[in-house]
Design a protein around this motif. Structure first.
Motif, PDB file in Angstrom:
ATOM      1  N   VAL A 152      39.200  35.806  31.641  1.00  0.00           N
ATOM      2  CA  VAL A 152      39.026  35.339  32.678  1.00  0.00           C
ATOM      3  C   VAL A 152      37.825  34.042  32.106  1.00  0.00           C
ATOM      4  O   VAL A 152      37.383  33.485  33.356  1.00  0.00           O
ATOM      5  CB  VAL A 152      38.906  35.916  34.099  1.00  0.00           C
ATOM      6  CG1 VAL A 152      38.698  35.474  35.168  1.00  0.00           C
ATOM      7  CG2 VAL A 152      40.749  36.581  34.583  1.00  0.00           C
TER       8      VAL A 152
ATOM      9  N   LEU B 252      33.921  34.706  40.613  1.00  0.00           N
ATOM     10  CA  LEU B 252      34.937  35.781  39.831  1.00  0.00           C
ATOM     11  C   LEU B 252      35.177  35.831  37.808  1.00  0.00           C
ATOM     12  O   LEU B 252      35.149  36.790  37.293  1.00  0.00           O
ATOM     13  CB  LEU B 252      36.220  35.460  39.647  1.00  0.00           C
ATOM     14  CG  LEU B 252      37.688  36.176  38.988  1.00  0.00           C
ATOM     15  CD1 LEU B 252      36.963  37.489  39.091  1.00  0.00           C
ATOM     16  CD2 LEU B 252      38.897  35.150  39.136  1.00  0.00           C
ATOM     17  N   ARG B 253      34.579  34.842  37.459  1.00  0.00           N
ATOM     18  CA  ARG B 253      33.996  34.513  36.036  1.00  0.00           C
ATOM     19  C   ARG B 253      33.030  35.210  35.682  1.00  0.00           C
ATOM     20  O   ARG B 253      32.838  35.732  34.280  1.00  0.00           O
ATOM     21  CB  ARG B 253      33.995  32.929  35.551  1.00  0.00           C
ATOM     22  CG  ARG B 253      34.918  32.586  35.414  1.00  0.00           C
ATOM     23  CD  ARG B 253      35.070  31.193  35.440  1.00  0.00           C
ATOM     24  NE  ARG B 253      34.616  30.706  34.418  1.00  0.00           N
ATOM     25  CZ  ARG B 253      33.540  29.349  34.387  1.00  0.00           C
ATOM     26  NH1 ARG B 253      32.503  29.780  35.432  1.00  0.00           N
ATOM     27  NH2 ARG B 253      32.840  29.273  33.139  1.00  0.00           N
TER      28      ARG B 253
ATOM     29  N   ALA C  27      37.232  31.626  30.688  1.00  0.00           N
ATOM     30  CA  ALA C  27      38.562  30.355  31.392  1.00  0.00           C
ATOM     31  C   ALA C  27      36.861  29.677  31.884  1.00  0.00           C
ATOM     32  O   ALA C  27      36.939  29.748  32.330  1.00  0.00           O
ATOM     33  CB  ALA C  27      38.894  30.657  31.941  1.00  0.00           C
TER      34      ALA C  27
ATOM     35  N   ALA D  35      33.875  38.387  35.783  1.00  0.00           N
ATOM     36  CA  ALA D  35      34.707  39.241  34.461  1.00  0.00           C
ATOM     37  C   ALA D  35      33.961  39.254  33.432  1.00  0.00           C
ATOM     38  O   ALA D  35      34.329  39.889  32.471  1.00  0.00           O
ATOM     39  CB  ALA D  35      35.534  38.521  34.291  1.00  0.00           C
TER      40      ALA D  35
ATOM     41  N   THR E 108      44.226  32.409  27.493  1.00  0.00           N
ATOM     42  CA  THR E 108      45.555  32.557  28.379  1.00  0.00           C
ATOM     43  C   THR E 108      45.926  33.340  26.929  1.00  0.00           C
ATOM     44  O   THR E 108      47.066  32.410  26.322  1.00  0.00           O
ATOM     45  CB  THR E 108      46.514  30.948  28.515  1.00  0.00           C
ATOM     46  OG1 THR E 108      46.770  30.365  27.390  1.00  0.00           O
ATOM     47  CG2 THR E 108      46.085  30.511  29.507  1.00  0.00           C
TER      48      THR E 108
ATOM     49  N   PHE F 271      41.553  27.301  37.839  1.00  0.00           N
ATOM     50  CA  PHE F 271      41.932  28.452  38.850  1.00  0.00           C
ATOM     51  C   PHE F 271      42.099  27.153  39.804  1.00  0.00           C
ATOM     52  O   PHE F 271      42.525  27.211  41.342  1.00  0.00           O
ATOM     53  CB  PHE F 271      41.104  29.225  39.175  1.00  0.00           C
ATOM     54  CG  PHE F 271      40.520  30.047  37.942  1.00  0.00           C
ATOM     55  CD1 PHE F 271      41.057  31.549  38.020  1.00  0.00           C
ATOM     56  CD2 PHE F 271      39.171  29.904  37.342  1.00  0.00           C
ATOM     57  CE1 PHE F 271      40.507  32.660  36.984  1.00  0.00           C
ATOM     58  CE2 PHE F 271      38.992  31.023  36.672  1.00  0.00           C
ATOM     59  CZ  PHE F 271      39.667  31.719  36.142  1.00  0.00           C
TER      60      PHE F 271
ATOM     61  N   THR G 168      47.141  33.198  39.374  1.00  0.00           N
ATOM     62  CA  THR G 168      46.050  33.636  38.537  1.00  0.00           C
ATOM     63  C   THR G 168      46.580  35.277  37.561  1.00  0.00           C
ATOM     64  O   THR G 168      46.677  34.808  36.286  1.00  0.00           O
ATOM     65  CB  THR G 168      44.609  34.258  38.945  1.00  0.00           C
ATOM     66  OG1 THR G 168      44.320  33.106  39.783  1.00  0.00           O
ATOM     67  CG2 THR G 168      44.079  34.433  37.749  1.00  0.00           C
TER      68      THR G 168
ATOM     69  N   PRO H 277      45.056  40.120  34.672  1.00  0.00           N
ATOM     70  CA  PRO H 277      44.102  38.880  34.132  1.00  0.00           C
ATOM     71  C   PRO H 277      43.464  40.020  32.996  1.00  0.00           C
ATOM     72  O   PRO H 277      42.133  41.180  33.472  1.00  0.00           O
ATOM     73  CB  PRO H 277      43.883  38.525  34.239  1.00  0.00           C
ATOM     74  CG  PRO H 277      44.562  38.071  35.277  1.00  0.00           C
ATOM     75  CD  PRO H 277      45.053  39.473  35.941  1.00  0.00           C
TER      76      PRO H 277
ATOM     77  N   LEU I 179      38.901  41.330  41.023  1.00  0.00           N
ATOM     78  CA  LEU I 179      39.797  40.051  41.142  1.00  0.00           C
ATOM     79  C   LEU I 179      39.941  39.396  42.379  1.00  0.00           C
ATOM     80  O   LEU I 179      40.945  38.381  42.918  1.00  0.00           O
ATOM     81  CB  LEU I 179      40.951  40.217  40.277  1.00  0.00           C
ATOM     82  CG  LEU I 179      42.258  38.906  39.946  1.00  0.00           C
ATOM     83  CD1 LEU I 179      41.458  37.654  39.615  1.00  0.00           C
ATOM     84  CD2 LEU I 179      43.363  39.433  38.870  1.00  0.00           C
TER      85      LEU I 179
ATOM     86  N   PHE J  76      47.597  34.048  33.158  1.00  0.00           N
ATOM     87  CA  PHE J  76      46.794  34.690  32.297  1.00  0.00           C
ATOM     88  C   PHE J  76      47.417  35.994  31.717  1.00  0.00           C
ATOM     89  O   PHE J  76      47.149  36.881  30.749  1.00  0.00           O
ATOM     90  CB  PHE J  76      45.494  35.454  32.636  1.00  0.00           C
ATOM     91  CG  PHE J  76      44.332  34.426  32.637  1.00  0.00           C
ATOM     92  CD1 PHE J  76      44.008  34.126  32.093  1.00  0.00           C
ATOM     93  CD2 PHE J  76      44.071  33.868  34.281  1.00  0.00           C
ATOM     94  CE1 PHE J  76      42.913  33.103  31.687  1.00  0.00           C
ATOM     95  CE2 PHE J  76      42.706  33.090  34.605  1.00  0.00           C
ATOM     96  CZ  PHE J  76      42.196  32.438  33.360  1.00  0.00           C
TER      97      PHE J  76
ATOM     98  N   ALA K 295      36.112  30.696  41.726  1.00  0.00           N
ATOM     99  CA  ALA K 295      35.897  30.903  40.876  1.00  0.00           C
ATOM    100  C   ALA K 295      34.686  31.033  39.465  1.00  0.00           C
ATOM    101  O   ALA K 295      34.760  32.256  38.474  1.00  0.00           O
ATOM    102  CB  ALA K 295      36.812  30.013  39.903  1.00  0.00           C
TER     103      ALA K 295
END
Length: 360
Positions: free
Chosen positions: A225, A246-247, A228, A250, A45, A233, A201, A220, A181, A205, A243
């Motif tokens: 991301v 997305l990770r 995390a 990222a 963060t 999330f 989100t 972010p 995202l 972030f 989640a």
């Protein structure tokens, strides 16, 4: 509560457990301690403001004047770059468009403002010059309509919409991850659910964006991301499946950003588990301005296309692609025109429920 919806630090309610505790239901990393866990959360963060790089907040770092074609419509063109009027990263205010992005040159804000028939692009922050250099693409002025008029003439509805919305262009941001995202959060949920997850989100972030318009937040940082844990999330209404998708995206954001064109980006995006043709099309249509990107698998678009082009109240993906085939090369543009005109198929039955995974 101060203006902008943020509480002063002394009155701001705590979000989550104390730093010394992982909190109920939140596992301590294997082989670690609660303190190590808290350190990992603080790592994902980031709170270092962009001003730390020494850029004056309200002075443009670059400026450029663009000459849009007659009838050009800025607000309609950049509408695809905003996620509701309350998007924390982009907005249209008093006829001026603002967008904050993390560019290869650093964080930046782009301002596009009409001025006496021209369009002035101001860039703020370390990446301001990079955005200003791409300002014509972001404004849709690199959009190539070659051959579309001839294709549109083949169908009366498309021909009428092309004439009515001749000032509408397809923007291309040149930045991939912010659209990933949003698209991942839009998978298989209602628009309200997707926006809530996206906005929460970004605020979790995000950092303040360069420039005079505040509050405006940067998207972010992909590395934050990716680092995390999925349950970060969860309070935003995002279940583990999205989640984790997305990770994973990222984690390869740098490779996605280096893709030379929409075709390469589509191949790399769909190689990420959890990203299919729908998500890839949503990304490349905005990041690359791909006029042929069709959102196969969408809940509404097949019905809209079938209704507008064939008078059929319902259609599946196969029927949609069949009807769009005469417009190959500009199939996504046809879908954009239908959306801009507010055309939709007859609606039957109740609306989809608004769900929340935050307390599951």
């Amino acid at each position: 509560m101060e203006s902008g919806g943020y509480a002063p630090a002394s009155r701001r309610p705590r979000r989550g457990p104390p730093a010394s505790s992982p909190g109920p239901g939140r596992p301590v990393p294997e082989g670690g301690t609660a303190d190590a866990h808290a350190s990992a959360v603080s790592h994902v963060t980031p709170r270092v403001p962009w001003q730390s790089v020494g850029v004056t907040p309200t002075d443009p770092t670059a400026t450029r004047e663009l000459r849009p074609p007659p009838g050009y419509r800025l607000a309609a063109t950049v509408h695809a770059l905003t996620f509701s009027p309350y998007d924390p990263c982009a907005r249209i205010a008093a006829g001026t468009f603002w967008i904050a992005l993390r560019t290869p040159a650093g964080p930046a804000t782009l301002c596009l403002r009409p001025a006496a028939g021209a369009l002035v692009a101001d860039g703020y922050g370390p990446g301001g010059g990079w955005l200003v250099e791409r300002a014509d693409a972001i404004a849709g002025l690199r959009d190539d309509l070659s051959g579309f008029a001839e294709l549109a003439a083949g169908h009366p509805v498309v021909a009428r919409l092309a004439a009515a919305h001749r000032g509408l262009r397809m923007p291309a941001t040149g930045v991939v991850f912010p659209r990933v995202l949003r698209a991942v959060f839009e998978q298989k949920v209602t628009g309200k659910e997707a926006y809530r997850a996206y906005a929460a989100t970004v605020r979790h972030f995000g950092e303040p964006a360069p420039g005079p318009l505040q509050p405006l937040l940067l998207p972010p940082e992909p590395a934050a991301v990716a680092a995390a844990p999925y349950w970060v999330f969860h309070p935003f209404g995002v279940e583990q499946r999205r989640a984790d998708t997305l990770r994973r995206a990222a984690a390869v954001a740098d490779r996605l950003q280096r893709c030379a064109d929409a075709a390469e980006a589509t191949r790399r995006l769909t190689a990420v588990a959890g990203i299919g043709p729908w998500t890839a099309a949503e990304v490349v249509r905005v990041a690359y301005g791909d006029p042929d990107a069709v959102s196969v698998g969408d809940y509404h678009v097949p019905n809209t296309v079938a209704w507008a082009l064939a008078g059929e109240a319902r259609g599946d993906d196969a029927r949609m692609l069949e009807l769009l085939e005469p417009f190959r090369g500009h199939r996504g543009r046809v879908c954009l025109l239908l959306a801009a005109a507010g055309i939709h198929a007859p609606r039957y039955g109740p609306r989809a429920p608004i769900r929340s995974f935050a307390r599951f």
